[in-house]
Design an enzyme around this catalytic site. Sequence first.
Site, PDB file in Angstrom:
ATOM      1  CG  ASN A 114      -1.699   1.492   1.838  1.00  0.00           C
ATOM      2  OD1 ASN A 114      -1.503   1.938   0.619  1.00  0.00           O
ATOM      3  ND2 ASN A 114      -1.993   1.310   2.854  1.00  0.00           N
ATOM      4  CE  LYS A 170      -0.149   3.580   4.629  1.00  0.00           C
ATOM      5  NZ  LYS A 170      -0.027   3.861   5.714  1.00  0.00           N
ATOM      6  CG  HIS A 176      -5.818   1.851   5.082  1.00  0.00           C
ATOM      7  ND1 HIS A 176      -5.269   3.341   5.788  1.00  0.00           N
ATOM      8  CD2 HIS A 176      -4.719   1.178   4.942  1.00  0.00           C
ATOM      9  CE1 HIS A 176      -3.952   2.676   6.448  1.00  0.00           C
ATOM     10  NE2 HIS A 176      -3.375   1.812   5.824  1.00  0.00           N
ATOM     11  CD  GLU A 199      -2.808   5.532   6.125  1.00  0.00           C
ATOM     12  OE1 GLU A 199      -2.999   5.569   5.481  1.00  0.00           O
ATOM     13  OE2 GLU A 199      -2.029   4.932   7.125  1.00  0.00           O
ATOM     14  CD  GLU A 228      -3.224  -2.446   6.841  1.00  0.00           C
ATOM     15  OE1 GLU A 228      -2.046  -2.980   6.955  1.00  0.00           O
ATOM     16  OE2 GLU A 228      -3.663  -1.187   7.180  1.00  0.00           O
ATOM     17  N   GLY A 288       2.949   2.803  10.970  1.00  0.00           N
ATOM     18  CA  GLY A 288       3.855   3.875   9.983  1.00  0.00           C
ATOM     19  C   GLY A 288       4.062   3.661  11.718  1.00  0.00           C
ATOM     20  CB  SER A 301       5.670  -1.149  12.401  1.00  0.00           C
ATOM     21  OG  SER A 301       4.835  -0.140  12.043  1.00  0.00           O
TER      22      SER A 301
HETATM   23  P1  PGA Z   1       2.981   0.086   7.474  1.00  0.00           P
HETATM   24  O1  PGA Z   1       1.559   0.570   6.755  1.00  0.00           O
HETATM   25  O2  PGA Z   1       3.799  -1.112   7.516  1.00  0.00           O
HETATM   26  O3  PGA Z   1       3.328   1.819   7.066  1.00  0.00           O
HETATM   27  O4  PGA Z   1       2.829   0.173   8.674  1.00  0.00           O
HETATM   28  C1  PGA Z   1       0.639  -0.643   6.915  1.00  0.00           C
HETATM   29  C2  PGA Z   1      -0.572   0.186   5.791  1.00  0.00           C
HETATM   30  O5  PGA Z   1      -1.500   1.371   6.442  1.00  0.00           O
HETATM   31  O6  PGA Z   1      -1.638  -0.680   5.254  1.00  0.00           O
END
Ligand code: PGA
Length: 258
Positions: free
Chosen positions: A9, A11, A102, A104, A174, A180, A219
Amino acid sequence: MRKMLVAGNWKMHGSRVVAHALVHEIARSVRERTEAGALACEEVVLCPPFTHLAELAAQFSGSGLAFGAQDVSEHVASGAYTGEISGAMLGDVGAAWVIVGHSERRQYHHESDELVARKFAAALQAGLTPIVCVGETKEEHEAGRTEKVIARQLGAVIEHNGIEAFRTAVIAYEPVWAIGTGLTATPDKAQKIHAFIRSQLGKKDANISLLTRVLYGGSVKPANAAELFAQPDVDGGLIGGAALLATDFLDICAAARR
Ligand code: PGA
């Protein structure tokens, strides 16, 4: 046996030039590692920003990589929906997958469980495979409400779409506090929640609960991927930050073995 899947992903990152260079490098390594028998993961999906999707899917068709979008409109028919992108449009430019719900999107765009459920339906209707994200926030985690939150998020999708819809869908667990942040659920904790997710599906259909892939995201890095992916109910990963570095992403794919 469920196939291992790793999805990247991206983003909101990368120009066309950067995106092209990244996929070029990933495609080259996928080919080399596959020839050397070193790519464990059976399916690799890249989810770039909308603006890069058509070009990348066309340029890298036949590379062994699949492409997906990061979001889809709930609206199926064309119409006056400024800024929206339909599932049919995504399919038209070569996407086969789409991330829905997601955290976000839930956080910054106030997507409700019901909207996520409708987006899941729109994806299926367009012939795309949805990767539906569920996960608890830090506060919910600390309050011991993880399972309750996931049951609610998943329940809305099951209620709207029916359990049969999960025959062509993937779930990503998640934890929001792990996205992140460099914090990761321990392999034990991830396994516990993945088993819980499977048990929620199993209440409706035992067979589907065994077949549905449940990815872990938050992460994931080359250093922790193997241990997470070794858990019996973890069927791969949804990778954010580490998907922007070809070698890290490929090392994570290499760790996704049964
Ligand atoms: P990350 O993001 O691996 O940077 O923690 C995962 C995601 O949001 O799908």
